[in-house]
Design an enzyme around this catalytic site. Structure first.
Site, PDB file in Angstrom:
ATOM      1  N   LYS A  20      28.752   1.081  12.053  1.00 42.03           N
ATOM      2  CA  LYS A  20      29.969   1.042  12.871  1.00 42.03           C
ATOM      3  C   LYS A  20      31.036   1.876  12.180  1.00 42.03           C
ATOM      4  CE  LYS A  20      31.407  -1.149  16.632  1.00 42.03           C
ATOM      5  NZ  LYS A  20      30.640  -1.754  17.736  1.00 42.03           N
ATOM      6  N   ASP A  52      33.576   2.421  21.424  1.00 38.95           N
ATOM      7  CA  ASP A  52      33.920   0.996  21.319  1.00 38.95           C
ATOM      8  C   ASP A  52      35.370   0.947  21.816  1.00 38.95           C
ATOM      9  OD1 ASP A  52      32.682  -1.611  19.940  1.00 38.95           O
ATOM     10  OD2 ASP A  52      34.804  -1.631  19.470  1.00 38.95           O
TER      11      ASP A  52
HETATM   12  N1  GLU Z   1      30.237  -0.477  20.735  1.00 41.02           N
HETATM   13  C1  GLU Z   1      29.101  -0.992  21.450  1.00 41.02           C
HETATM   14  C2  GLU Z   1      28.615  -2.256  20.776  1.00 41.02           C
HETATM   15  O1  GLU Z   1      29.420  -3.009  20.287  1.00 41.02           O
HETATM   16  C3  GLU Z   1      28.030   0.049  21.700  1.00 41.02           C
HETATM   17  C4  GLU Z   1      27.489   0.747  20.501  1.00 41.02           C
HETATM   18  C5  GLU Z   1      26.539   1.895  20.828  1.00 41.02           C
HETATM   19  O2  GLU Z   1      26.283   2.166  21.993  1.00 41.02           O
HETATM   20  O3  GLU Z   1      26.048   2.493  19.865  1.00 41.02           O
HETATM   21  O4  GLU Z   1      27.452  -2.582  20.749  1.00 41.02           O
END
Ligand code: GLU
Length: 445
Positions: free
Chosen positions: A125, A165
């Site tokens: 992340k 996100d």
């Molecule tokens: N931000 C999204 C999550 O919390 C998607 C992440 C992604 O698609 O890599 O899972």
């Protein structure tokens, strides 16, 4: 002291002032107690100690010039948490609240969520304390380019694949992808959530919201129930919230609230038809506050409050971490709520989860319920690797079956470890075992 409590104590000591990270680790470790009891090899191999320590953390300066010609400096993050089952995968969050604790909690959760999808993606992340709200397109572009000028060297289609996100949508991904391509001179699947004309997957935008609804339907089906006829409260208004409402309406449910950080709209007739179209435009095009919906259709606006005071059958937090505290949880249960499905990441505090568990209402934890977004991201990676694209129907069918399987895995793991019906424990256990076994097979790395 048990092995997991001792480990949690060490995590807290080693990562001071990271409350959100402690909360996420504590929730997972507690549910793994029966697993390590049955499998001492996880303790002997130090798998848990390794899992709570990111493989790599990058913190960097992001300088950019605003429209007044003034130099601004933000902080950028990428936490590459675990690559045992695939390249690091997870979104980027641009929000003033972003710090190391927030990114680490999100990255840690992502390991288990991604594992549950059954697809080959590790956990990571990133993000920045930059706030895209109120900035011009030019400012957002200059920020994104500066952010990518550092991040590009740490990511790649087989290494680490970011996505969106909070605060990072198609516009931000476009600017970052453009800069990456320019620096690397390579057109490759290094991002997901891309635009449909330049490598994005059909169905990715809808995936998180629709996925939550599919999970919910599966969970209710196991109880002989369905979404049809249920009154639903939803909090956050954005990509997840809007597409979730679309699917809940399709399933015959009625969504009576939607909001933002300023308050919520209450519509006893249900947000559908023209109102939902208006809301979609509000989100996708105008980016105006949720109150605009109330003003346009003469609906009730409740200032400065969250919608958890409204009586409902199902509550779905779609905004951000810790948006349901213990008091709100009591209120929900008192008002007859029979199910909470977490669409945001870690939206319930530990106290709130305890209230839900004690009152035996249905609880769909975030790692399972909101995994549809990252699952379709993984499908976007597959399509990019094949240089091919699937139809919306194909992607949607795959998403539905992934969400059904996640429900099955979580519920089977709960049964296997003697915590029947506890999907929080089941999701953590099922997600953990796959990653832990891959780590065992790959030696001490
Ligand atoms: N931000 C999204 C999550 O919390 C998607 C992440 C992604 O698609 O890599 O899972």
């Amino acid at each position: 002291m048990s092995y997991v409590s001792d480990l949690l104590e060490r995590v807290i000591k080693r990562n001071p002032n990271e409350g959100e990270f402690h909360q996420a680790v504590s929730e997972v470790l507690e549910t793994l107690e029966p697993v390590v009891k049955r499998h001492p090899e996880y303790i002997e191999s130090g798998v848990l100690e390794r899992m709570v320590e990111p493989e790599r953390q990058i913190i960097f300066r992001v300088p950019w010039v605003d429209d007044q010609g003034k130099v601004q400096v933000n902080r950028g993050f990428r936490v590459q948490f675990n690559s045992a089952i695939g390249p690091y995968k997870g979104g980027l969050r641009f929000h003033p609240s972003v710090n190391a604790s927030i990114i680490k909690f999100l990255g840690f959760e992502q390991i288990f969520k991604n594992s549950l999808t059954g697809l080959p993606i590790g956990g990571g992340k990133g993000g920045s304390d930059f706030d895209p709200r109120g900035k011009s397109n030019g400012e957002v572009m200059r920020f994104c380019q500066s952010f990518m000028t550092e991040l590009f060297r740490h990511i790649g289609p087989d290494t680490d694949v970011p996505a969106g996100d909070i605060g990072v949508g198609a516009r931000e991904i476009g600017y970052m992808y453009g800069q990456y391509k320019r620096i690397q001179n390579a057109y490759e699947g290094v991002f997901t959530g891309k635009g449909l004309t330049w490598g994005g997957s059909l169905g990715r935008t809808e995936a998180t919201g629709h996925g939550v609804a599919y999970f919910l339907e599966e969970m209710l089906k196991a109880q002989g129930q369905s979404v049809e006829g249920k009154t639903v409260t939803v909090s956050g208004y954005g990509n997840v919230g809007t597409y979730l409402i679309e699917k809940i309406n399709e399933m015959g449910g009625k969504v009576v609230t939607i909001g933002d950080e300023f308050g919520y709209v209450y519509d006893p007739d249900g947000i559908r038809g023209d109102k939902l179209d208006f809301l979609m435009d509000l989100w996708c095009i105008h980016r105006k506050p949720a109150r605009t919906l109330a003003d346009e259709f003469g609906l009730k606006w409740v200032e400065g409050k969250r919608p958890w005071e409204v009586p409902c059958d199902i509550a779905i937090p779609t905004a951000t971490q810790n948006e349901i505290d213990e008091t709100s949880a009591h209120q929900l249960v008192k008002n007859g709520c029979m199910c909470v499905a977490e669409a945001a990441n870690m939206p319930s505090t530990a106290g709130a989860i305890k209230v839900f568990q004690d009152s035996k209402i249905l609880f769909a934890p975030a790692k399972a319920a909101n995994a549809g977004g990252v699952a379709v991201s993984a499908l976007e990676m597959s399509q990019n690797s094949m240089r091919y694209s699937w139809s919306f129907e194909e992607v949607d069918k795959k998403l539905k079956s992934i969400m059904t399987n996640i429900y099955r895995k979580a519920s089977e793991a709960a049964n296997e470890y003697g915590v029947e019906g506890n999907l929080l424990a089941g999701a953590n256990i099922a997600g953990f075992v796959k990653v832990a076994d891959a780590m065992l097979a790959q030696g001490v790395v």
